[in-house]
Scaffold this motif. Structure first.
Motif, PDB file in Angstrom:
ATOM      1  N   PHE A 154      -5.758   3.062  -1.356  1.00 23.71           N
ATOM      2  CA  PHE A 154      -6.343   1.753  -1.090  1.00 23.71           C
ATOM      3  C   PHE A 154      -5.879   0.736  -2.137  1.00 23.71           C
ATOM      4  O   PHE A 154      -5.509   1.091  -3.259  1.00 23.71           O
ATOM      5  CB  PHE A 154      -7.876   1.830  -1.129  1.00 23.71           C
ATOM      6  N   ARG A 155      -5.925  -0.528  -1.786  1.00 26.09           N
ATOM      7  CA  ARG A 155      -5.589  -1.604  -2.718  1.00 26.09           C
ATOM      8  C   ARG A 155      -6.371  -1.453  -4.016  1.00 26.09           C
ATOM      9  O   ARG A 155      -7.550  -1.070  -4.022  1.00 26.09           O
ATOM     10  CB  ARG A 155      -5.877  -2.965  -2.088  1.00 26.09           C
ATOM     11  N   GLY A 156      -5.685  -1.718  -5.119  1.00 24.71           N
ATOM     12  CA  GLY A 156      -6.318  -1.586  -6.421  1.00 24.71           C
ATOM     13  C   GLY A 156      -6.355  -0.168  -6.944  1.00 24.71           C
ATOM     14  O   GLY A 156      -6.821   0.065  -8.056  1.00 24.71           O
ATOM     15  N   HIS A 157      -5.854   0.786  -6.170  1.00 17.52           N
ATOM     16  CA  HIS A 157      -5.852   2.203  -6.548  1.00 17.52           C
ATOM     17  C   HIS A 157      -4.415   2.710  -6.644  1.00 17.52           C
ATOM     18  O   HIS A 157      -3.563   2.340  -5.834  1.00 17.52           O
ATOM     19  CB  HIS A 157      -6.597   3.044  -5.517  1.00 17.52           C
ATOM     20  N   GLY A 158      -4.162   3.573  -7.615  1.00 13.51           N
ATOM     21  CA  GLY A 158      -2.843   4.173  -7.741  1.00 13.51           C
ATOM     22  C   GLY A 158      -1.754   3.133  -7.895  1.00 13.51           C
ATOM     23  O   GLY A 158      -1.892   2.170  -8.647  1.00 13.51           O
ATOM     24  N   ARG A 159      -0.676   3.302  -7.138  1.00  7.69           N
ATOM     25  CA  ARG A 159       0.461   2.389  -7.213  1.00  7.69           C
ATOM     26  C   ARG A 159       0.418   1.299  -6.144  1.00  7.69           C
ATOM     27  O   ARG A 159       1.376   0.526  -6.013  1.00  7.69           O
ATOM     28  CB  ARG A 159       1.772   3.167  -7.114  1.00  7.69           C
ATOM     29  N   SER A 160      -0.668   1.236  -5.379  1.00  3.70           N
ATOM     30  CA  SER A 160      -0.831   0.136  -4.429  1.00  3.70           C
ATOM     31  C   SER A 160      -1.106  -1.161  -5.170  1.00  3.70           C
ATOM     32  O   SER A 160      -1.589  -1.157  -6.306  1.00  3.70           O
ATOM     33  CB  SER A 160      -1.967   0.426  -3.443  1.00  3.70           C
ATOM     34  N   THR A 178      -8.488   2.115 -11.545  1.00  5.79           N
ATOM     35  CA  THR A 178      -8.906   1.365 -10.366  1.00  5.79           C
ATOM     36  C   THR A 178      -9.133  -0.093 -10.753  1.00  5.79           C
ATOM     37  O   THR A 178      -9.967  -0.387 -11.617  1.00  5.79           O
ATOM     38  CB  THR A 178     -10.201   1.953  -9.775  1.00  5.79           C
ATOM     39  N   ARG A 179      -8.393  -0.982 -10.136  1.00  5.48           N
ATOM     40  CA  ARG A 179      -8.484  -2.410 -10.413  1.00  5.48           C
ATOM     41  C   ARG A 179      -9.446  -3.039  -9.401  1.00  5.48           C
ATOM     42  O   ARG A 179      -9.186  -3.001  -8.197  1.00  5.48           O
ATOM     43  CB  ARG A 179      -7.090  -3.058 -10.339  1.00  5.48           C
ATOM     44  N   ILE A 180     -10.534  -3.613  -9.881  1.00  8.86           N
ATOM     45  CA  ILE A 180     -11.622  -4.073  -9.025  1.00  8.86           C
ATOM     46  C   ILE A 180     -11.663  -5.598  -9.022  1.00  8.86           C
ATOM     47  O   ILE A 180     -11.590  -6.240 -10.079  1.00  8.86           O
ATOM     48  CB  ILE A 180     -12.967  -3.517  -9.525  1.00  8.86           C
ATOM     49  N   HIS A 181     -11.789  -6.178  -7.839  1.00  6.20           N
ATOM     50  CA  HIS A 181     -11.865  -7.632  -7.720  1.00  6.20           C
ATOM     51  C   HIS A 181     -13.172  -8.141  -8.313  1.00  6.20           C
ATOM     52  O   HIS A 181     -14.219  -7.510  -8.185  1.00  6.20           O
ATOM     53  CB  HIS A 181     -11.766  -8.046  -6.257  1.00  6.20           C
ATOM     54  N   HIS A 182     -13.096  -9.320  -8.944  1.00  5.12           N
ATOM     55  CA  HIS A 182     -14.291  -9.853  -9.608  1.00  5.12           C
ATOM     56  C   HIS A 182     -15.174 -10.670  -8.672  1.00  5.12           C
ATOM     57  O   HIS A 182     -16.330 -10.958  -9.003  1.00  5.12           O
ATOM     58  CB  HIS A 182     -13.874 -10.745 -10.791  1.00  5.12           C
ATOM     59  N   ARG A 183     -14.675 -11.059  -7.497  1.00  6.98           N
ATOM     60  CA  ARG A 183     -15.455 -11.916  -6.604  1.00  6.98           C
ATOM     61  C   ARG A 183     -16.459 -11.101  -5.791  1.00  6.98           C
ATOM     62  O   ARG A 183     -16.184  -9.990  -5.364  1.00  6.98           O
ATOM     63  CB  ARG A 183     -14.537 -12.671  -5.636  1.00  6.98           C
ATOM     64  N   ASP A 184     -17.634 -11.707  -5.555  1.00  5.20           N
ATOM     65  CA  ASP A 184     -18.617 -11.109  -4.656  1.00  5.20           C
ATOM     66  C   ASP A 184     -18.136 -11.243  -3.213  1.00  5.20           C
ATOM     67  O   ASP A 184     -17.304 -12.094  -2.885  1.00  5.20           O
ATOM     68  CB  ASP A 184     -19.974 -11.805  -4.794  1.00  5.20           C
ATOM     69  N   GLY A 231      -2.713  -5.272  -5.373  1.00  5.07           N
ATOM     70  CA  GLY A 231      -4.001  -5.897  -5.159  1.00  5.07           C
ATOM     71  C   GLY A 231      -5.122  -5.329  -5.998  1.00  5.07           C
ATOM     72  O   GLY A 231      -4.902  -4.568  -6.942  1.00  5.07           O
ATOM     73  N   ARG A 232      -6.327  -5.701  -5.632  1.00  5.74           N
ATOM     74  CA  ARG A 232      -7.534  -5.240  -6.311  1.00  5.74           C
ATOM     75  C   ARG A 232      -8.553  -4.767  -5.285  1.00  5.74           C
ATOM     76  O   ARG A 232      -8.656  -5.311  -4.191  1.00  5.74           O
ATOM     77  CB  ARG A 232      -8.122  -6.357  -7.171  1.00  5.74           C
ATOM     78  N   SER A 233      -9.320  -3.771  -5.666  1.00  2.00           N
ATOM     79  CA  SER A 233     -10.300  -3.194  -4.760  1.00  2.00           C
ATOM     80  C   SER A 233     -11.403  -4.184  -4.426  1.00  2.00           C
ATOM     81  O   SER A 233     -11.947  -4.848  -5.318  1.00  2.00           O
ATOM     82  CB  SER A 233     -10.922  -1.941  -5.388  1.00  2.00           C
ATOM     83  N   THR A 234     -11.741  -4.276  -3.137  1.00  2.00           N
ATOM     84  CA  THR A 234     -12.912  -5.039  -2.712  1.00  2.00           C
ATOM     85  C   THR A 234     -14.035  -4.096  -2.269  1.00  2.00           C
ATOM     86  O   THR A 234     -14.972  -4.510  -1.610  1.00  2.00           O
ATOM     87  CB  THR A 234     -12.557  -6.018  -1.578  1.00  2.00           C
ATOM     88  N   VAL A 294       0.847  -1.190   0.000  1.00  4.15           N
ATOM     89  CA  VAL A 294       0.000   0.000   0.000  1.00  4.15           C
ATOM     90  C   VAL A 294       0.889   1.249   0.000  1.00  4.15           C
ATOM     91  O   VAL A 294       1.652   1.482   0.941  1.00  4.15           O
ATOM     92  CB  VAL A 294      -0.930   0.011   1.229  1.00  4.15           C
ATOM     93  N   GLU A 295       0.784   2.055  -1.057  1.00  5.33           N
ATOM     94  CA  GLU A 295       1.560   3.286  -1.145  1.00  5.33           C
ATOM     95  C   GLU A 295       1.013   4.315  -0.164  1.00  5.33           C
ATOM     96  O   GLU A 295      -0.200   4.562  -0.112  1.00  5.33           O
ATOM     97  CB  GLU A 295       1.519   3.856  -2.558  1.00  5.33           C
ATOM     98  N   SER A 296       1.915   4.922   0.608  1.00  3.11           N
ATOM     99  CA  SER A 296       1.510   5.852   1.661  1.00  3.11           C
ATOM    100  C   SER A 296       2.441   7.055   1.700  1.00  3.11           C
ATOM    101  O   SER A 296       3.606   6.959   1.305  1.00  3.11           O
ATOM    102  CB  SER A 296       1.532   5.148   3.021  1.00  3.11           C
TER     103      SER A 296
END
Length: 287
Positions: A102-108, A202-208, A110-113, A38-40
Motif C-alpha cells: 500500500f502507499r506509504g509502505h515499503g517501496r511504494s 510506514t509513512r503516514i499522511h498528516h491530514r484528517d 505516497g503516504r498512508s491514508t 505501487v510496488e507489486s
C-alpha cells in the motif's frame, strides 16, 4: 485524509516496470489513478510452468481459468514482509497471487491514508491481474486491508468475483482496545508518525479524512451479489467480535462468517490451515 472519496477517482493507469524471474514471478511498479507508484509482485500458481513469463496469459489456459488472489496487507505491512510472503505461498496452491505494498509502505510511493485512498492501490493491482489474463479475481484483505477490500468491492462493482475480509473493523475511529488506542496515537500525533516512519517503515499522511470515507459496514450491502467471506479470531486484540458480526449482518444472505477459535489478529494469526480453507472457499465461490 483525502479531499475526495477514493471511489470517485479516475480509472488507474497500470504501467508495470520491473523484472521477470524464470519461475514466472514478476515484480513491477503500478501507477494508481492519483499518480502513486505501487510496488507489486505477481506469482503464478504452483502448477504453472514458465520459461520466462511476459504476459498476458492465453485466454483458455489452466492458469487463466484458475482464480488470482490479490492480497491486501494490514497496516505497517508490505510486499516483502515475511507474513505477507507466507500468505502468498499458502494461496499459491489454489491459484496465482498478486501482492503489493500500500502507499506509504515499503517501496511504494505516497503516504498512508489508513484505508481511504488505499482503494486506488487495490484497484491498480486488480486491473493488473485482469490485464495479465486472469478471468477470476478474488481479493483477500487483512485488518486495514480487510476494510479496503470491502470498500473496493462496493465502490468498483463488477471488478472482482469474490471477497475475503480477515480481522477487519466494521466502523471507523474505534478506540475500545489498547492496541487501537496506540494505533490512533501513531496516526494522529506528529511524534507517532515519526515512530511510524523510522520504526515501522510506514509513512503516514498528516491530514484528517475529509470527507470521511464510506465505512466497512456501510460498504458491505453494496457488494452483493458477489460472494463475501468474513473471518475473525475470537482472541483478536484489536477488534472484538461485534465488528465481524456487524459485517455479517450487513451482508445478509450473500455473506458468510467464520469465527476462528483461538485466533488473534490478521496475517500473523492466520495459520496455513486457515489460509488453505480460505483458498478452497474462494475457488468454489468465484467459480
Amino acid at each position: 485524509m483525502s479531499n475526495r472519496p477514493a471511489g470517485d477517482a479516475a480509472r488507474s493507469t497500470v504501467r508495470p516496470h520491473g523484472e521477470t524471474k524464470g519461475n514466472g514471478q514478476v515484480r513491477a511498479f503500478l501507477r494508481t489513478a492519483d499518480g502513486v507508484s505501487v510496488e507489486s509482485v505477481y506469482d503464478p500458481g504452483a502448477d504453472a510452468v514458465y520459461e520466462g513469463f511476459a504476459g498476458p496469459l492465453e485466454a483458455d489456459s489452466p492458469v487463466s481459468r484458475a482464480p488470482v488472489f490479490v492480497i491486501a496487507h494490514g497496516f505497517t505491512g508490505d510486499v516483502d514482509r515475511p507474513h505477507v510472503r507466507r500468505v502468498a505461498r499458502a494461496l499459491r496452491g489454489h491459484g496465482a497471487v498478486v501482492t503489493f505494498s500500500f502507499r506509504g509502505h515499503g517501496r511504494s510511493g505516497g503516504r498512508s491514508t489508513v484505508g481511504d485512498k488505499e482503494v486506488l492501490d487495490l484497484a491498480a493491482a486488480v486491473e493488473w491481474a485482469r490485464r495479465l489474463g486472469h478471468a477470476r479475481v478474488v481479493t483477500v484483505g487483512f485488518s486495514m486491508g480487510g476494510s479496503v477490500v470491502l470498500r473496493h468491492a462496493a465502490l468498483r462493482p463488477g471488478t472482482v468475483d469474490a471477497v475475503v475480509s480477515v480481522s477487519a473493523p466494521a466502523r471507523w475511529y474505534y478506540r475500545g482496545t489498547a492496541p487501537m488506542r496506540r494505533l490512533h496515537w501513531l496516526v494522529t500525533r506528529p511524534e507517532g508518525r515519526l515512530v511510524g516512519r523510522y520504526g515501522l517503515r510506514t509513512r503516514i499522511h498528516h491530514r484528517d479524512w475529509d470527507p470521511v470515507p464510506l465505512s466497512p459496514v456501510q460498504a458491505v450491502p453494496r457488494i452483493a451479489p458477489v460472494p463475501l467471506l468474513v473471518v475473525h479470531g475470537d482472541r483478536d486484540g484489536y477488534f472484538p467480535l461485534d465488528h465481524p458480526r456487524m459485517l455479517a449482518e450487513a451482508a445478509g444472505d450473500h455473506g458468510e462468517l467464520w469465527i476462528e477459535a483461538g485466533m488473534g489478529h490478521a496475517e500473523h494469526a492466520a495459520d496455513d490451515a486457515l489460509l488453505a480453507r480460505i483458498g478452497d472457499w474462494a475457488v468454489s465461490a468465484a467459480g
